[in-house]
Design a protein around this motif. Structure first.
Motif, PDB file in Angstrom:
ATOM      1  N   VAL A 130       0.861  -1.185   0.000  1.00 33.15           N
ATOM      2  CA  VAL A 130       0.000   0.000   0.000  1.00 33.15           C
ATOM      3  C   VAL A 130       0.895   1.231   0.000  1.00 33.15           C
ATOM      4  N   THR A 131       0.589   2.208  -0.851  1.00 31.15           N
ATOM      5  CA  THR A 131       1.411   3.416  -0.910  1.00 31.15           C
ATOM      6  C   THR A 131       0.685   4.603  -0.292  1.00 31.15           C
ATOM      7  N   THR A 132       1.469   5.489   0.298  1.00 29.05           N
ATOM      8  CA  THR A 132       0.921   6.687   0.930  1.00 29.05           C
ATOM      9  C   THR A 132       1.900   7.835   0.742  1.00 29.05           C
ATOM     10  N   LEU A 133       1.542   9.011   1.242  1.00 31.40           N
ATOM     11  CA  LEU A 133       2.395  10.187   1.089  1.00 31.40           C
ATOM     12  C   LEU A 133       3.787   9.943   1.650  1.00 31.40           C
ATOM     13  N   ALA A 134       4.803  10.346   0.898  1.00 31.43           N
ATOM     14  CA  ALA A 134       6.178  10.153   1.346  1.00 31.43           C
ATOM     15  C   ALA A 134       6.454  10.906   2.645  1.00 31.43           C
ATOM     16  N   GLY A 135       5.729  12.007   2.863  1.00 29.51           N
ATOM     17  CA  GLY A 135       5.924  12.800   4.068  1.00 29.51           C
ATOM     18  C   GLY A 135       5.612  12.050   5.345  1.00 29.51           C
ATOM     19  N   ASN A 136       4.770  11.026   5.270  1.00 32.09           N
ATOM     20  CA  ASN A 136       4.438  10.239   6.461  1.00 32.09           C
ATOM     21  C   ASN A 136       5.646   9.490   7.017  1.00 32.09           C
ATOM     22  N   PHE A 137       6.660   9.298   6.174  1.00 33.18           N
ATOM     23  CA  PHE A 137       7.845   8.551   6.610  1.00 33.18           C
ATOM     24  C   PHE A 137       8.913   9.472   7.209  1.00 33.18           C
ATOM     25  N   TRP A 138       8.552  10.726   7.392  1.00 32.56           N
ATOM     26  CA  TRP A 138       9.449  11.656   8.075  1.00 32.56           C
ATOM     27  C   TRP A 138       9.259  11.587   9.584  1.00 32.56           C
ATOM     28  N   PHE A 139       8.174  10.950  10.026  1.00 28.78           N
ATOM     29  CA  PHE A 139       7.861  10.919  11.446  1.00 28.78           C
ATOM     30  C   PHE A 139       8.477   9.691  12.108  1.00 28.78           C
ATOM     31  N   VAL A 149       3.552  -3.047   8.160  1.00 32.43           N
ATOM     32  CA  VAL A 149       2.395  -3.659   7.502  1.00 32.43           C
ATOM     33  C   VAL A 149       2.508  -3.601   5.982  1.00 32.43           C
ATOM     34  N   GLY A 150       3.672  -3.175   5.477  1.00 31.55           N
ATOM     35  CA  GLY A 150       3.894  -3.179   4.029  1.00 31.55           C
ATOM     36  C   GLY A 150       3.501  -1.901   3.332  1.00 31.55           C
ATOM     37  N   ILE A 151       3.457  -0.783   4.067  1.00 30.86           N
ATOM     38  CA  ILE A 151       3.127   0.508   3.464  1.00 30.86           C
ATOM     39  C   ILE A 151       4.413   1.204   3.030  1.00 30.86           C
ATOM     40  N   ILE A 241      -3.873  24.264  -0.083  1.00 31.07           N
ATOM     41  CA  ILE A 241      -3.196  23.482   0.951  1.00 31.07           C
ATOM     42  C   ILE A 241      -2.879  22.089   0.436  1.00 31.07           C
ATOM     43  N   GLN A 242      -3.814  21.512  -0.313  1.00 28.26           N
ATOM     44  CA  GLN A 242      -3.622  20.163  -0.858  1.00 28.26           C
ATOM     45  C   GLN A 242      -2.430  20.104  -1.809  1.00 28.26           C
ATOM     46  N   LYS A 243      -2.293  21.111  -2.655  1.00 27.26           N
ATOM     47  CA  LYS A 243      -1.170  21.149  -3.590  1.00 27.26           C
ATOM     48  C   LYS A 243       0.142  21.448  -2.886  1.00 27.26           C
ATOM     49  N   LEU A 244       0.070  22.256  -1.840  1.00 33.90           N
ATOM     50  CA  LEU A 244       1.272  22.664  -1.136  1.00 33.90           C
ATOM     51  C   LEU A 244       1.817  21.572  -0.224  1.00 33.90           C
ATOM     52  N   LEU A 245       0.918  20.910   0.527  1.00 32.69           N
ATOM     53  CA  LEU A 245       1.338  19.947   1.539  1.00 32.69           C
ATOM     54  C   LEU A 245       1.066  18.488   1.170  1.00 32.69           C
ATOM     55  N   GLY A 246       0.243  18.267   0.138  1.00 30.70           N
ATOM     56  CA  GLY A 246      -0.007  16.896  -0.281  1.00 30.70           C
ATOM     57  C   GLY A 246      -1.224  16.252   0.342  1.00 30.70           C
ATOM     58  N   PHE A 247      -1.831  16.896   1.345  1.00 34.80           N
ATOM     59  CA  PHE A 247      -3.055  16.353   1.932  1.00 34.80           C
ATOM     60  C   PHE A 247      -4.126  17.432   1.931  1.00 34.80           C
TER      61      PHE A 247
END
Length: 326
Positions: A130-139, A149-151, A241-247
């Motif tokens: 499963v793929t998600t925003l790359a920014g989530n892996f900064w935390f 879980v394979g994200i 905001i969506q274009k700037l931050l991705g969410f």
């Protein structure tokens, strides 16, 4: 002039002094514990830097986490189901295009990020990512939890690695509509953002990975969102905001934690059914022409419509419902 304390007063003063004494010792002990925590934080940061590229290289999944009993309760809350319609060969790689986004993609996570609905038994030899925003892996910590879980990050680098250097039998799950689509997700709406989304088709062609349409009936039903009209200041702000931050900063609500009759951030208990459709065989073309790209994009849209129309009545929609593609 000192006033002598009674026996009871002396006892209270003595107890108070004992408490203060204990606290004074405790603060000294805690000072060393906090020093230890700083050491742990420093060590983790060193590991974080060393392990930086792991999410981009298929991550580090753990079957133990994917098989937690906890996910059974997660699934049954809604409930969430996974429906297989066709066999997938483990000798091919796949891109699962998931629709719609919803608010939190509950169906995608439950069915492809855990084994609670038996993905590996229904699709033997296929490993989902499963793929998600790359920014989530900064935390810190969160990144390790997601990888367990394979994200993985939804980036060209990561998807390319999985489909080209990770062998066969891989299925990359991409929520094609992304954050932009989430701004329109609300009960009773069957519209997706796909018309100008061709990047996943191009990636499939470049890697020779088959395209698989996935529609999640009920994903839009679990939250109620305030959908603002196009052109309004609030809508423009959300898109910016969506274009700037991705969410997307969605304005939504669900039910309360303990009561279904109150407002809160818990999703409503509505059934979600993910139907995995028929794979579209895609040739490997390193530099597909615009005509070839459009051809397979159109094939995909037609396949998705066919999937939606075939199963919509079975999973809670009226026969008159149509899939709107923006």
């Amino acid at each position: 002039m000192d006033i002598p304390l009674s026996g009871y007063g002396q006892m209270l003063q003595s107890q108070l002094e004992k408490h203060i004494q204990a606290i004074s010792v405790l603060q000294w002990i805690l000072s060393f514990l906090f020093m230890d925590l700083w050491l742990v934080a420093a060590l983790y940061m060193a590991w974080f830097i060393y392990d930086w590229n792991t999410p981009k290289q298929a991550g580090r999944r753990t079957l133990w986490v994917r098989n937690w009993t906890l996910w059974t309760y997660f699934r049954d809350y809604f409930p969430i189901r996974l429906v297989k319609t066709h066999h997938l060969s483990p000798n091919r790689n796949y891109i699962f295009a998931y629709h719609p986004h919803g608010i939190f993609c509950f169906g995608a996570f439950c069915n492809f990020g855990t084994e609670v609905n038996g993905f590996s038994k229904k699709f033997p030899g296929i490993q989902p990512f499963v793929t998600t925003l790359a920014g989530n892996f900064w935390f810190p910590i969160v990144r390790d939890y997601l990888m367990s879980v394979g994200i993985c990050p939804v980036s060209r680098e990561t998807i390319g690695y999985i489909l080209s250097q990770n062998g066969k039998g891989n299925a990359v799950v991409i929520v094609v509509g992304g954050a932009a689509e989430s701004l329109g997700c609300t009960p009773g709406v069957n519209s997706i953002t796909l018309k100008n989304r061709k990047g996943f088709v191009k990636m499939a062609l470049q890697q020779g990975a088959d395209l698989v349409p996935v529609y999640s009936f009920g994903e839009n039903e679990v939250y109620r969102q305030v959908v603002f009209e196009e052109g309004t200041q609030i809508k423009l702000f959300q898109k910016k905001i969506q274009k700037l931050l991705g969410f997307a900063p969605c304005v939504f609500h669900g039910r309360g934690l303990l009561s279904a009759n109150s407002w809160g951030f818990m999703p409503y208990s509505k059934p979600i059914t993910c139907v995995v459709g028929k794979p579209i065989t895609v040739p490997k073309i390193e530099n597909p022409s615009p005509e070839v790209l459009d051809h397979y994009h159109t094939m995909y849209i037609n396949s998705l419509r066919e999937l939606f129309d075939k199963y919509k009545k079975l999973y809670g929609l009226k026969e008159s419902e149509v899939l709107v593609i923006h």
